[in-house]
Write an enzyme that holds these catalytic residues in place. Structure first.
Site, mmCIF file in Angstrom:
data_model
loop_
_atom_site.group_PDB
_atom_site.id
_atom_site.type_symbol
_atom_site.label_atom_id
_atom_site.label_comp_id
_atom_site.label_asym_id
_atom_site.label_seq_id
_atom_site.Cartn_x
_atom_site.Cartn_y
_atom_site.Cartn_z
ATOM 1 N N GLY A 250 -7.001 1.000 8.603
ATOM 2 C CA GLY A 250 -5.582 0.961 8.371
ATOM 3 C C GLY A 250 -4.842 0.278 9.299
ATOM 4 O O GLY A 250 -3.370 0.408 8.784
ATOM 5 N N GLU A 287 -13.075 1.940 10.661
ATOM 6 C CA GLU A 287 -13.346 1.104 9.573
ATOM 7 C C GLU A 287 -12.040 0.296 8.934
ATOM 8 O O GLU A 287 -11.179 0.516 7.959
ATOM 9 C CB GLU A 287 -13.320 2.432 8.258
ATOM 10 C CG GLU A 287 -14.463 3.611 8.562
ATOM 11 C CD GLU A 287 -14.109 4.881 7.550
ATOM 12 O OE1 GLU A 287 -13.070 4.700 6.884
ATOM 13 O OE2 GLU A 287 -14.828 5.590 7.631
ATOM 14 N N PRO A 288 -11.945 -0.660 9.781
ATOM 15 C CA PRO A 288 -10.974 -1.619 9.430
ATOM 16 C C PRO A 288 -11.247 -2.555 8.165
ATOM 17 O O PRO A 288 -12.357 -2.985 8.138
ATOM 18 C CB PRO A 288 -10.806 -2.622 10.778
ATOM 19 C CG PRO A 288 -12.128 -2.656 11.341
ATOM 20 C CD PRO A 288 -12.690 -1.278 10.975
ATOM 21 N N GLY A 289 -10.345 -2.741 7.442
ATOM 22 C CA GLY A 289 -10.265 -3.720 6.176
ATOM 23 C C GLY A 289 -9.291 -4.694 6.635
ATOM 24 O O GLY A 289 -9.771 -6.183 6.854
ATOM 25 N N ARG A 326 -0.510 -7.424 -5.341
ATOM 26 C CA ARG A 326 0.014 -6.619 -4.311
ATOM 27 C C ARG A 326 1.587 -6.797 -4.385
ATOM 28 O O ARG A 326 2.327 -5.566 -4.421
ATOM 29 C CB ARG A 326 -0.310 -7.112 -2.603
ATOM 30 C CG ARG A 326 -1.682 -6.834 -2.481
ATOM 31 C CD ARG A 326 -2.000 -7.031 -1.103
ATOM 32 N NE ARG A 326 -1.418 -6.055 -0.231
ATOM 33 C CZ ARG A 326 -0.518 -6.111 0.234
ATOM 34 N NH1 ARG A 326 0.161 -7.159 0.555
ATOM 35 N NH2 ARG A 326 -0.011 -4.882 1.096
ATOM 36 N N TYR A 330 3.013 -2.901 -5.084
ATOM 37 C CA TYR A 330 3.592 -2.279 -3.877
ATOM 38 C C TYR A 330 4.668 -2.875 -3.656
ATOM 39 O O TYR A 330 5.280 -2.722 -2.581
ATOM 40 C CB TYR A 330 2.301 -2.230 -2.803
ATOM 41 C CG TYR A 330 1.056 -2.148 -3.067
ATOM 42 C CD1 TYR A 330 0.821 -0.937 -3.226
ATOM 43 C CD2 TYR A 330 0.077 -3.010 -2.851
ATOM 44 C CE1 TYR A 330 -0.577 -0.545 -3.688
ATOM 45 C CE2 TYR A 330 -1.064 -2.809 -3.044
ATOM 46 C CZ TYR A 330 -1.379 -1.585 -3.304
ATOM 47 O OH TYR A 330 -2.842 -1.441 -3.732
ATOM 48 N N CYS A 356 2.408 -12.410 -18.950
ATOM 49 C CA CYS A 356 3.818 -11.820 -19.782
ATOM 50 C C CYS A 356 3.804 -10.416 -19.446
ATOM 51 O O CYS A 356 3.756 -9.431 -20.173
ATOM 52 C CB CYS A 356 3.059 -11.867 -21.480
ATOM 53 S SG CYS A 356 2.645 -13.548 -21.878
ATOM 54 N N GLU A 357 4.682 -10.329 -18.371
ATOM 55 C CA GLU A 357 5.064 -9.264 -17.613
ATOM 56 C C GLU A 357 6.199 -9.581 -16.892
ATOM 57 O O GLU A 357 5.922 -10.628 -15.863
ATOM 58 C CB GLU A 357 4.119 -8.342 -16.681
ATOM 59 C CG GLU A 357 2.901 -8.118 -17.611
ATOM 60 C CD GLU A 357 2.738 -6.407 -17.715
ATOM 61 O OE1 GLU A 357 3.434 -5.796 -17.319
ATOM 62 O OE2 GLU A 357 1.630 -6.208 -18.071
ATOM 63 N N TYR A 384 -7.276 -7.672 0.109
ATOM 64 C CA TYR A 384 -6.828 -7.045 -1.406
ATOM 65 C C TYR A 384 -5.966 -8.035 -1.986
ATOM 66 O O TYR A 384 -5.086 -7.852 -2.899
ATOM 67 C CB TYR A 384 -5.625 -5.934 -0.919
ATOM 68 C CG TYR A 384 -6.330 -4.796 -0.080
ATOM 69 C CD1 TYR A 384 -7.455 -4.254 -0.433
ATOM 70 C CD2 TYR A 384 -5.782 -4.756 1.194
ATOM 71 C CE1 TYR A 384 -8.073 -2.968 0.419
ATOM 72 C CE2 TYR A 384 -6.567 -3.854 2.131
ATOM 73 C CZ TYR A 384 -7.521 -2.895 1.537
ATOM 74 O OH TYR A 384 -7.978 -2.003 2.417
HETATM 75 N N1 LLP Z 1 -11.477 3.665 5.211
HETATM 76 C C1 LLP Z 1 -11.163 3.926 3.935
HETATM 77 C C2 LLP Z 1 -11.826 5.328 3.712
HETATM 78 C C3 LLP Z 1 -10.259 3.438 3.177
HETATM 79 O O1 LLP Z 1 -9.803 4.092 1.992
HETATM 80 C C4 LLP Z 1 -9.624 2.327 3.352
HETATM 81 C C5 LLP Z 1 -8.579 1.630 2.759
HETATM 82 C C6 LLP Z 1 -9.831 1.739 4.705
HETATM 83 C C7 LLP Z 1 -10.850 2.442 5.559
HETATM 84 C C8 LLP Z 1 -9.471 0.156 5.042
HETATM 85 O O2 LLP Z 1 -8.133 0.256 5.428
HETATM 86 P P1 LLP Z 1 -7.497 -0.903 5.983
HETATM 87 O O3 LLP Z 1 -7.894 -1.146 7.258
HETATM 88 O O4 LLP Z 1 -7.685 -2.171 5.130
HETATM 89 O O5 LLP Z 1 -5.850 -0.654 5.917
HETATM 90 N N2 LLP Z 1 -4.707 -2.077 -1.927
HETATM 91 C C9 LLP Z 1 -3.699 -1.814 -0.737
HETATM 92 C C10 LLP Z 1 -4.545 -1.113 0.308
HETATM 93 C C11 LLP Z 1 -5.529 0.127 0.024
HETATM 94 C C12 LLP Z 1 -6.316 0.629 1.012
HETATM 95 C C13 LLP Z 1 -7.255 1.661 0.325
HETATM 96 N N3 LLP Z 1 -7.800 2.179 1.592
HETATM 97 C C14 LLP Z 1 -3.142 -2.998 -0.224
HETATM 98 O O6 LLP Z 1 -3.286 -4.034 -0.884
HETATM 99 O O7 LLP Z 1 -2.169 -2.601 0.313
#
Ligand code: LLP
Length: 429
Positions: A250, A287-289, A326, A330, A356-357, A384
């Site tokens: 997150g 759990e960083p994404g 995105r 959002y 077309c939107e 994302y």
């Molecule tokens: N762990 C879990 C259980 C999650 O559901 C997520 C993201 C993460 C870790 C990683 O979160 P991060 O570090 O990436 O913030 N599509 C949206 C973001 C959706 C995130 C969903 N869950 C966007 O483009 O902003």
């Protein structure tokens, strides 16, 4: 112009403007766009490694595992990069597990999240030997127990607790509030742990939470951690050992003027709180994404048509909401920069795609000096972006390139038209 003449771009120091030319790890983006065509995602491998190292450095000497939340960007080369660096993975589907294995990742370092895992996915993950299931409901405990007994295995489980903490982010990406579908309510978690401990097909190994995405403050993390530790203490007092604490992902990145804490700062504060509460020896998972890949990538797109109008000027480019959803989904603000600065007056443009939107836009009211044929870069598109791309309007998905020092790798070819309908069938009459 020197690189320092302009404010740092999100993605610096790997992304920089040198003599008017936007470069990633020294590679001119305009040249990459011309060579591979557009729309094109380009990622910096060094930026990804550095982002991962920031977590690792801060966790050095502590039992830990950084599990890359691969939903952010699941290209095999990206997964391979993190697997080689020693990452684990946070997955949410059987498809993601298949990707981890295809990229040379270790199932023993995988945590499996998600509110609606199928029985097949559970069995697949048990067979592969994932490190743990992040279980999100009492019902899932029973199903997983039954599946595990059916396969003759014991499923390692962590309960995803919903700590009811406001992450202060966009409602669509906030996940740790009572009203969200995620996790087991804090007040029910002790009972759920007792239930889990009573089931022969399950073994309790941890506790987890994930409160949202693009979080720019430390306080929600520390509040959530306190709520988790309260539970750890209560559950252990009930005689059920909890191994690791997983605080989820997150952490936000800079798209415009956000100033999220650095990963090292987040980790340090979490460790401090663990120590202060006497849990210093406990294994810590993250759990960083987004914070591992977001600023490491850009989306390149070519200007097709300029369409000045009475109330709005439209700059129509060849990337669209199907490539990068995105902004449409959002109302996300993502920086848009010309790959090569040109002399001349800027005008204010809405940068939109050909889909077309009316919701098909990448940026609104952007001041740009552009001409048809110019290449633009949407910054911070490593997370994302491609992972959420679709074929809407029968548009082939973009190609992906990864730069790594002086090397340039095509890590996904552009799709061809026939691939888009290869699985469809004409009727016989
Ligand atoms: N762990 C879990 C259980 C999650 O559901 C997520 C993201 C993460 C870790 C990683 O979160 P991060 O570090 O990436 O913030 N599509 C949206 C973001 C959706 C995130 C969903 N869950 C966007 O483009 O902003």
């Amino acid at each position: 112009m020197t690189p320092s003449a302009l404010p740092a771009l999100p993605g610096a120091p790997w992304l920089a403007r040198v003599d008017g030319e936007l470069r990633l790890e020294g590679h001119a983006l305009a040249a990459l766009g011309r060579r591979f065509g557009t729309p094109l995602f380009v990622y910096s491998r060094q930026a990804m490694r550095a982002a991962f190292d920031a977590y690792e450095q801060a966790l050095r000497g502590r039992p830990h595992l950084v599990c890359y939340a691969m939903k952010a960007n699941s290209n095999l080369a990206v997964l391979q990069t993190f697997a080689r660096a020693g990452a684990g993975f946070d997955i949410v589907s059987g498809g993601e597990l298949a990707r981890v294995l295809a990229a040379g990742g270790d199932a023993g370092r995988v945590v499996f999240s998600g509110v609606g895992k199928s029985r097949d996915e559970m069995a697949q993950a048990l067979q592969a030997g994932v490190r743990c299931f992040n279980v999100e409901s009492e019902a899932e405990l029973d199903t997983l127990n039954a599946v595990a007994l059916g396969c003759g295995r014991v499923a390692p489980v962590s309960l995803r607790v919903n700590p009811d903490v406001d992450a202060g982010t966009h409602p669509y990406i906030s996940t740790g509030l009572k009203g969200n579908k995620f996790g087991i309510a804090h007040g029910q978690a002790l009972a759920a742990y007792r239930h889990a401990a009573s089931l022969p097909g399950l073994r309790v190994v941890g506790i987890d939470c994930h409160i949202g995405s693009q979080i720019t403050q430390l306080a929600p993390y520390l509040d959530a951690l306190d709520r988790l530790l309260d539970l750890v203490e209560a559950v252990e007092a009930a005689g059920i050992a909890i191994g690791h604490v997983d605080v989820g992902g997150g952490l936000g990145i800079t798209y415009t003027d956000e100033q999220p804490p650095a990963a090292g700062e987040l980790v340090a504060r979490v460790l401090q709180r663990l120590d202060a509460r006497g849990h210093g020896g406990r294994e810590l998972l993250f759990e960083p994404g987004r914070s591992l890949v977001g600023n490491a990538g850009v989306l390149l797109t070519e200007v097709r048509v300029l369409k000045p109008g009475e109330t709005k000027n439209f700059c129509i480019v060849d990337a669209a909401m199907n490539d990068l959803v995105r902004p449409a989904m959002y109302e996300a603000w993502m920086a848009i920069e010309p790959c090569q600065l040109r002399a001349g007056e800027s005008s204010v443009w809405d940068v939109v795609g050909p889909v077309c939107e009316s919701g098909d836009w990448l940026g609104r009211d952007r001041s740009l000096a552009v001409q048809p044929g110019d290449l633009l870069a949407v910054l911070s598109a490593g997370a994302y972006g491609m992972a959420m791309a679709s074929n809407y309007n029968t548009r082939p998905r973009a190609a992906e390139v990864m730069v790594d020092g002086d090397r340039v790798h095509l890590v996904r070819e552009r799709e061809g038209y026939s691939e888009l309908f290869a699985r469809e069938r004409l009727l016989e009459s």
